[in-house]
Design an enzyme around this catalytic site. Structure first.
Site, PDB file in Angstrom:
ATOM      1  N   SER A  92       0.787  -1.241   0.000  1.00  0.00           N
ATOM      2  CA  SER A  92       0.000   0.000   0.000  1.00  0.00           C
ATOM      3  C   SER A  92       0.815   1.286   0.000  1.00  0.00           C
ATOM      4  CB  SER A  92      -0.957   0.023   1.194  1.00  0.00           C
ATOM      5  OG  SER A  92      -2.080  -0.796   0.932  1.00  0.00           O
TER       6      SER A  92
ATOM      7  N   LYS B 145       0.176   3.820  -2.699  1.00  0.00           N
ATOM      8  CA  LYS B 145      -0.821   4.884  -2.611  1.00  0.00           C
ATOM      9  C   LYS B 145      -0.204   6.264  -2.465  1.00  0.00           C
ATOM     10  CE  LYS B 145      -4.355   1.754  -0.948  1.00  0.00           C
ATOM     11  NZ  LYS B 145      -4.384   0.701   0.049  1.00  0.00           N
TER      12      LYS B 145
ATOM     13  N   SER C 178      -6.138   3.718   4.148  1.00  0.00           N
ATOM     14  CA  SER C 178      -5.619   2.826   3.105  1.00  0.00           C
ATOM     15  C   SER C 178      -6.731   2.173   2.286  1.00  0.00           C
ATOM     16  CB  SER C 178      -4.733   1.736   3.732  1.00  0.00           C
ATOM     17  OG  SER C 178      -3.836   1.219   2.800  1.00  0.00           O
TER      18      SER C 178
END
Length: 408
Positions: free
Chosen positions: A63, A66, A118
């Site tokens: 993640s 991102k 997230s």
């Protein structure tokens, strides 16, 4: 008495042999030993690498992908734009903020959902809004990495970081991406937010930032954590103390607890072992060399303030080469600190222009004088030539006339 004197002399000698700024009770900080697969620590202002372990090894990012999605969103569109959530975003895999199909949310709020909680559904909604599809947005992410940030060991296939064999990065690349993103004030504000109310169509709650160091490590500014089974635990952190901002990246840690403990060691080492040092003020110039015979030395200028992170316990020497590259060196390390811009000093430039103008004017004056001189000689010569021709004509006429009279 003699024994005491010898002991005092030994203490003085030992004291003078310590590195500059290091007291007798201090010890030079040593780089941490990390169990994670890859890591890097850089100075956020200059990009100088302070620590590295397998920093160019390609690994899954999870993640922390991102970070790229978030900064592209903020730079590509107005945060107040309204995004309509698609069915694909609604049913995205992994961590979600439970967006509903057809729900309308501002782009700015989706970036909060992306970076704090997230949300994979938020990532997909952002990608579709900006590029029309996740695939096209991945193309935009790859172009951003190469053309805007200048990293070439990173490739994305989606906006959220779910595993894909062709979706990878390196600790070094992610540090540079985070360095770029943290220069955006809106991005800094978002990733520094601990909690935020969330009033969604299907989920009324609050967003909690998953970055644990934000509230447990002094000076933490952001940025993002991640986890998948394939990637392990990943973490990117920006922290600031004593006028120095550091960015740390750790990839493929075994546990969530381990990655935060190792990041703490990494940041502690950076703040203990290094200090910010200004090399040039904005507009400050540097003269390189003495110049060849008849030539001026090269002059460089710092277009903005130039800083670096230097070891606290070592004397650092600075060198500038013929291209303006600034290099720092200590007994233990050498690193590039930045670039200066080649310039022509204004005073010399003005003098050169003035000298050139004077030379051109002098040349014109000489040509004019030649022309005048030439015209002064040509007129008398032309007159004499004309008079001579008249006289010759008169003589020929007289001879012809005499012959005619004799014949008569």
């Amino acid at each position: 008495m003699l024994r005491c004197l010898c002991i005092c002399i030994m203490i003085m000698l030992l004291g003078t042999s310590l590195p500059r700024g290091l007291r007798a009770e201090e010890s030079i900080p040593q780089p941490p030993e990390l169990q994670s697969e890859a890591a890097i620590l850089i100075d956020a202002r200059s990009g100088a690498v302070l620590f590295g372990k397998n920093a160019t090894e390609r690994l899954y990012p999870a993640s922390i992908t991102k970070i790229v999605t978030g900064i592209i969103a903020l730079e590509s569109a107005d945060p107040e734009e309204i995004v309509t959530v698609s069915k694909e975003a609604r049913y995205e895999d992994g961590t979600r903020v439970y967006l509903a199909e057809g729900e309308q949310v501002t782009l700015g709020n989706l970036v909060y959902a992306l970076m704090l909680n997230s949300g994979n559904d938020a990532a997909t909604a952002i990608a579709e809004h900006i590029s029309g599809s996740k695939a096209l947005f991945a193309d935009k992410m790859n172009a951003f990495a190469k053309e805007t940030v200048g990293v070439f060991d990173t490739q994305f296939t989606n906006p959220h970081g779910l595993p894909d064999p062709a979706h990878y990065t390196t600790a070094s690349d992610m540090a540079k991406i985070a360095q770029y993103a943290m220069r955006n004030e809106r991005f800094r504000e978002i990733v520094a937010t601990d909690k935020m109310p969330w009033n969604g169509k299907e989920w009324q709650s609050q967003l909690d930032n998953h970055n644990k160091l934000l509230t447990t490590y002094e000076g933490t500014l952001g940025v993002k954590n991640g986890y998948t089974q394939a990637a392990g635990n990943t973490l990117v952190i920006a922290a600031q103390r004593g006028g120095m901002e550091l960015i740390g990246v750790i990839l493929k840690a075994s546990t969530n607890k381990a990655i935060y403990a190792e990041m703490t060691k990494l940041l502690d080492y950076g703040f203990a072992a290094f200090e910010p040092r200004q090399l040039f003020a904005a507009g400050e110039t540097y003269k390189y060399g003495t110049g060849a015979e008849g030539e001026s030395p090269r002059m460089f200028v710092a277009e903005e303030e130039l800083w670096t992170a230097a070891p606290k316990h070592e004397i650092a020497d600075m060198q500038v080469d013929a291209l303006g590259s600034v290099t720092m060196s200590t007994p233990s390390r050498t690193w590039t600190a930045g670039m200066l811009t080649l310039q022509t000093p204004p005073a010399e430039s003005a003098q050169a222009v003035e000298a050139g103008s004077e030379a051109a004017g002098a040349a014109e004056d000489i040509e004019e004088e030649k022309a005048v001189a030439a015209s002064g000689w040509e007129l008398p010569i032309a007159g004499a030539w004309l008079l001579m021709n008249i006289m010759l004509g008169a003589i020929a006429y007289m001879k012809l006339r005499k012959r005619a009279m004799r014949g008569a």
